[in-house]
Enzyme design. Structure first.
Site, PDB file in Angstrom:
ATOM      1  N   ARG A 161     -54.150  19.452  40.244  1.00  0.00           N
ATOM      2  CA  ARG A 161     -53.635  19.462  41.619  1.00  0.00           C
ATOM      3  C   ARG A 161     -53.950  18.182  42.387  1.00  0.00           C
ATOM      4  O   ARG A 161     -54.109  18.213  43.608  1.00  0.00           O
ATOM      5  CB  ARG A 161     -54.178  20.655  42.417  1.00  0.00           C
TER       6      ARG A 161
ATOM      7  N   ARG B 276     -51.957  19.462  48.641  1.00  0.00           N
ATOM      8  CA  ARG B 276     -52.125  19.598  50.086  1.00  0.00           C
ATOM      9  C   ARG B 276     -53.348  18.936  50.701  1.00  0.00           C
ATOM     10  O   ARG B 276     -53.411  18.785  51.913  1.00  0.00           O
ATOM     11  CB  ARG B 276     -52.111  21.091  50.458  1.00  0.00           C
TER      12      ARG B 276
ATOM     13  N   ARG C 174     -43.809  16.896  52.263  1.00  0.00           N
ATOM     14  CA  ARG C 174     -43.410  18.306  52.124  1.00  0.00           C
ATOM     15  C   ARG C 174     -42.714  18.764  53.402  1.00  0.00           C
ATOM     16  O   ARG C 174     -41.720  19.476  53.359  1.00  0.00           O
ATOM     17  CB  ARG C 174     -44.634  19.174  51.859  1.00  0.00           C
TER      18      ARG C 174
ATOM     19  N   ASP D 273     -44.087  22.780  39.161  1.00  0.00           N
ATOM     20  CA  ASP D 273     -44.922  23.972  39.173  1.00  0.00           C
ATOM     21  C   ASP D 273     -44.674  24.749  37.894  1.00  0.00           C
ATOM     22  O   ASP D 273     -43.580  24.660  37.324  1.00  0.00           O
ATOM     23  CB  ASP D 273     -44.595  24.843  40.396  1.00  0.00           C
TER      24      ASP D 273
ATOM     25  N   TYR E   1     -46.898  36.510  36.791  1.00  0.00           N
ATOM     26  CA  TYR E   1     -46.166  36.282  38.052  1.00  0.00           C
ATOM     27  C   TYR E   1     -44.786  36.946  38.014  1.00  0.00           C
ATOM     28  O   TYR E   1     -44.300  37.443  39.020  1.00  0.00           O
ATOM     29  CB  TYR E   1     -45.998  34.783  38.310  1.00  0.00           C
TER      30      TYR E   1
HETATM   31  O1  1CP Z   1     -50.957  17.569  40.913  1.00  0.00           O
HETATM   32  C1  1CP Z   1     -50.695  18.464  40.099  1.00  0.00           C
HETATM   33  O2  1CP Z   1     -51.544  19.123  39.497  1.00  0.00           O
HETATM   34  C2  1CP Z   1     -49.243  18.665  39.722  1.00  0.00           C
HETATM   35  C3  1CP Z   1     -48.523  19.737  40.196  1.00  0.00           C
HETATM   36  C4  1CP Z   1     -48.830  21.212  39.986  1.00  0.00           C
HETATM   37  C5  1CP Z   1     -49.296  21.908  38.854  1.00  0.00           C
HETATM   38  C6  1CP Z   1     -49.775  21.353  37.533  1.00  0.00           C
HETATM   39  C7  1CP Z   1     -48.542  22.164  40.975  1.00  0.00           C
HETATM   40  C8  1CP Z   1     -48.041  21.841  42.311  1.00  0.00           C
HETATM   41  N1  1CP Z   1     -48.748  23.413  40.437  1.00  0.00           N
HETATM   42  C9  1CP Z   1     -49.224  23.296  39.157  1.00  0.00           C
HETATM   43  C10 1CP Z   1     -49.551  24.356  38.216  1.00  0.00           C
HETATM   44  C11 1CP Z   1     -49.682  25.762  38.688  1.00  0.00           C
HETATM   45  N2  1CP Z   1     -48.930  26.408  39.637  1.00  0.00           N
HETATM   46  C12 1CP Z   1     -50.567  26.706  38.134  1.00  0.00           C
HETATM   47  C13 1CP Z   1     -51.491  26.420  36.983  1.00  0.00           C
HETATM   48  C14 1CP Z   1     -52.710  25.689  37.406  1.00  0.00           C
HETATM   49  C15 1CP Z   1     -53.651  26.458  38.300  1.00  0.00           C
HETATM   50  O3  1CP Z   1     -54.205  27.441  37.844  1.00  0.00           O
HETATM   51  O4  1CP Z   1     -53.797  26.029  39.462  1.00  0.00           O
HETATM   52  C16 1CP Z   1     -50.389  27.928  38.802  1.00  0.00           C
HETATM   53  C17 1CP Z   1     -51.128  29.231  38.559  1.00  0.00           C
HETATM   54  C18 1CP Z   1     -49.347  27.734  39.742  1.00  0.00           C
HETATM   55  C19 1CP Z   1     -48.771  28.760  40.646  1.00  0.00           C
HETATM   56  C20 1CP Z   1     -48.853  28.295  42.055  1.00  0.00           C
HETATM   57  N3  1CP Z   1     -47.963  27.423  42.622  1.00  0.00           N
HETATM   58  C21 1CP Z   1     -49.880  28.547  42.985  1.00  0.00           C
HETATM   59  C22 1CP Z   1     -51.105  29.410  42.747  1.00  0.00           C
HETATM   60  C23 1CP Z   1     -50.867  30.763  43.237  1.00  0.00           C
HETATM   61  C24 1CP Z   1     -52.008  31.693  42.857  1.00  0.00           C
HETATM   62  O5  1CP Z   1     -51.724  32.716  42.226  1.00  0.00           O
HETATM   63  O6  1CP Z   1     -53.165  31.398  43.184  1.00  0.00           O
HETATM   64  C25 1CP Z   1     -49.560  27.845  44.159  1.00  0.00           C
HETATM   65  C26 1CP Z   1     -50.320  27.818  45.445  1.00  0.00           C
HETATM   66  C27 1CP Z   1     -48.354  27.129  43.891  1.00  0.00           C
HETATM   67  C28 1CP Z   1     -47.672  26.169  44.789  1.00  0.00           C
HETATM   68  C29 1CP Z   1     -48.024  24.755  44.517  1.00  0.00           C
HETATM   69  N4  1CP Z   1     -47.804  24.141  43.292  1.00  0.00           N
HETATM   70  C30 1CP Z   1     -48.181  22.841  43.374  1.00  0.00           C
HETATM   71  C31 1CP Z   1     -48.649  22.590  44.714  1.00  0.00           C
HETATM   72  C32 1CP Z   1     -49.114  21.273  45.246  1.00  0.00           C
HETATM   73  C33 1CP Z   1     -48.566  23.795  45.395  1.00  0.00           C
HETATM   74  C34 1CP Z   1     -48.883  24.024  46.871  1.00  0.00           C
HETATM   75  C35 1CP Z   1     -47.572  24.076  47.540  1.00  0.00           C
HETATM   76  C36 1CP Z   1     -47.519  23.788  48.973  1.00  0.00           C
HETATM   77  O7  1CP Z   1     -47.795  24.718  49.757  1.00  0.00           O
HETATM   78  O8  1CP Z   1     -47.115  22.670  49.329  1.00  0.00           O
END
Ligand code: 1CP
Length: 366
Positions: free
Chosen positions: A28, A32, A41, A78, A155
């Site tokens: 990540r 954010r 964003r 994502d 999910y």
């Molecule tokens: O910088 C990076 O790592 C690249 C981008 C990236 C990656 C690899 C994002 C952007 N998401 C992910 C993977 C991801 N997404 C995972 C696997 C890794 C982990 O465990 O964190 C998972 C479970 C998700 C699902 C997801 N998407 C969540 C988690 C929800 C939960 O159940 O806790 C969330 C919050 C997102 C949205 C998201 N994806 C990425 C970002 C920067 C965000 C936040 C979005 C925003 O509000 O702007």
């Protein structure tokens, strides 16, 4: 076309070859906690508008590299864009996390699924990969990624995030044949997706099994590991992906590390609930390790970040094959200056550690 990478620490460490210091990137790292991410964003209007626009996705992937001396870039996307492409329609509402408009509610929702067309449905991801590679200009390698079949299924069945993903676990328990049907389609989809990212220019691949640790001890092999192995076997003979290192991260599944180490992956991600010394022991030096600073440490004062980073490096020890990372994603409340402190300490201390490496550890063999 194939100019050498200017910084190949990540790829060397994945192959467990010697490096001048320990490479570091953060899960990540584009996200954010960065004000420039929040600004773009806002401009895009939503997470999906950001992720589906290759120019935005490229800019966001590169943002942390503008600020920090990171050793890798990761594609901005994502894990849930794959089920989105399968028709579940992903959306985000502020403060709610990811949700699907059409989650899997009945057996016919599952039997109607098919592997999405990478060139049509996920073209925007491949375009982003190409664009990022071009903009990186071989500065550092680009990591492509996907979710594991089990984590995606969590999910897709629940329809949103959850603490326990009880419906997905219930499907495995009560209707295993249907669960396996879903996991088969997902394994095939993930294999195609990673192969397409490799063809578009990704230089390393990562699979996130974020919820692997939720499965009962006896069910992990059947509902997660089996499909991870299947993907790895497919990629080993894939024209595009077979040369690429693959990092597997099964969060909360440290009990299974020794089996995961024989899955065919190049490296294992490790969460922060065990030490890297324990993880090295469990994996018998079969793979490189990535991790594993407790993400909460990033909120501590800089001198604590530095000392905790050193203890992670010390725990891995004086051997090639360590990629520094957090034990899970960086949280939105982290001060970006703390990230700079962490990277500085890892590179500085990682370098001094090597001054006392044994000569014979050039190319590490157990
Ligand atoms: O910088 C990076 O790592 C690249 C981008 C990236 C990656 C690899 C994002 C952007 N998401 C992910 C993977 C991801 N997404 C995972 C696997 C890794 C982990 O465990 O964190 C998972 C479970 C998700 C699902 C997801 N998407 C969540 C988690 C929800 C939960 O159940 O806790 C969330 C919050 C997102 C949205 C998201 N994806 C990425 C970002 C920067 C965000 C936040 C979005 C925003 O509000 O702007």
């Amino acid at each position: 076309m194939n100019t050498p990478l200017k910084n190949d620490r990540l790829l060397r460490a994945l192959r467990r070859q010697a490096t001048d210091t320990t490479p570091i990137w953060l899960m990540r790292q584009a996200g954010r906690y960065l004000p420039e991410y929040r600004a773009i964003r806002e401009r895009a209007g939503s997470f999906m508008a950001l992720a589906k626009n290759p120019h935005y996705a490229c800019e966001v992937s590169l943002q942390p590299l503008v600020r920090f001396d990171l050793d890798a870039a990761i594609l901005f996307s994502d894990i849930l864009t794959l089920p989105d492409a399968m028709g579940l329609e992903l959306f985000f509402t502020p403060g709610e996390g990811p949700q699907f408009a059409r989650p899997l509610r009945k057996a016919s929702d599952i039997t109607a699924l098919s592997v999405p067309d990478m060139d049509a449905e996920l073209r925007y991801v491949m375009d982003a990969v190409q664009l990022i590679r071009r903009e990186l200009n071989e500065r550092v390698p680009l990591i492509g990624f996907a979710g594991s079949p089990w984590t995606l299924a969590c999910y897709m069945i629940e329809g949103r995030s959850s603490h326990d993903f009880a419906s997905a676990l219930a499907l495995c328990r009560n209707e295993p044949t249907l669960a396996h049907h879903l996991l088969e389609i997902l394994a095939s989809s993930v294999s195609h997706y990673l192969s397409a990212q490799a063809a578009a220019g990704a230089q390393a691949l990562m699979i996130f099994d974020t919820w692997g640790g939720l499965l009962p001890q006896t069910a992990f092999d059947e509902f997660s590991l089996r499909y991870l192995r299947q993907i790895l076997a497919t990629l080993t003979s894939d024209r595009h992906a077979r040369e690429l290192p693959l990092i597997l991260f099964a969060k909360g599944a440290n009990w299974h590390l020794s089996k995961l180490a024989t899955s065919g992956c190049t490296a294992l991600g490790v969460d922060w609930t065990i030490t890297l010394a324990q993880a090295r022991h469990a994996t018998a030096n079969r793979v490189a390790l990535q991790g594993n600073l407790d993400p909460a440490v990033m909120r501590a004062p800089p001198h604590i970040i530095r000392s905790q980073a050193r203890s992670v490096l010390d725990s891995y020890g004086k051997h090639p094959g360590h990629i520094f990372n957090l034990g899970h994603g960086i949280t939105p409340d982290v001060n970006p200056e703390h990230v700079a402190v962490l990277i500085d300490e890892v590179h500085r201390y990682g370098h001094t550690l090597r001054e006392t490496w044994i000569e014979s550890s050039q190319d590490f063999s157990p």
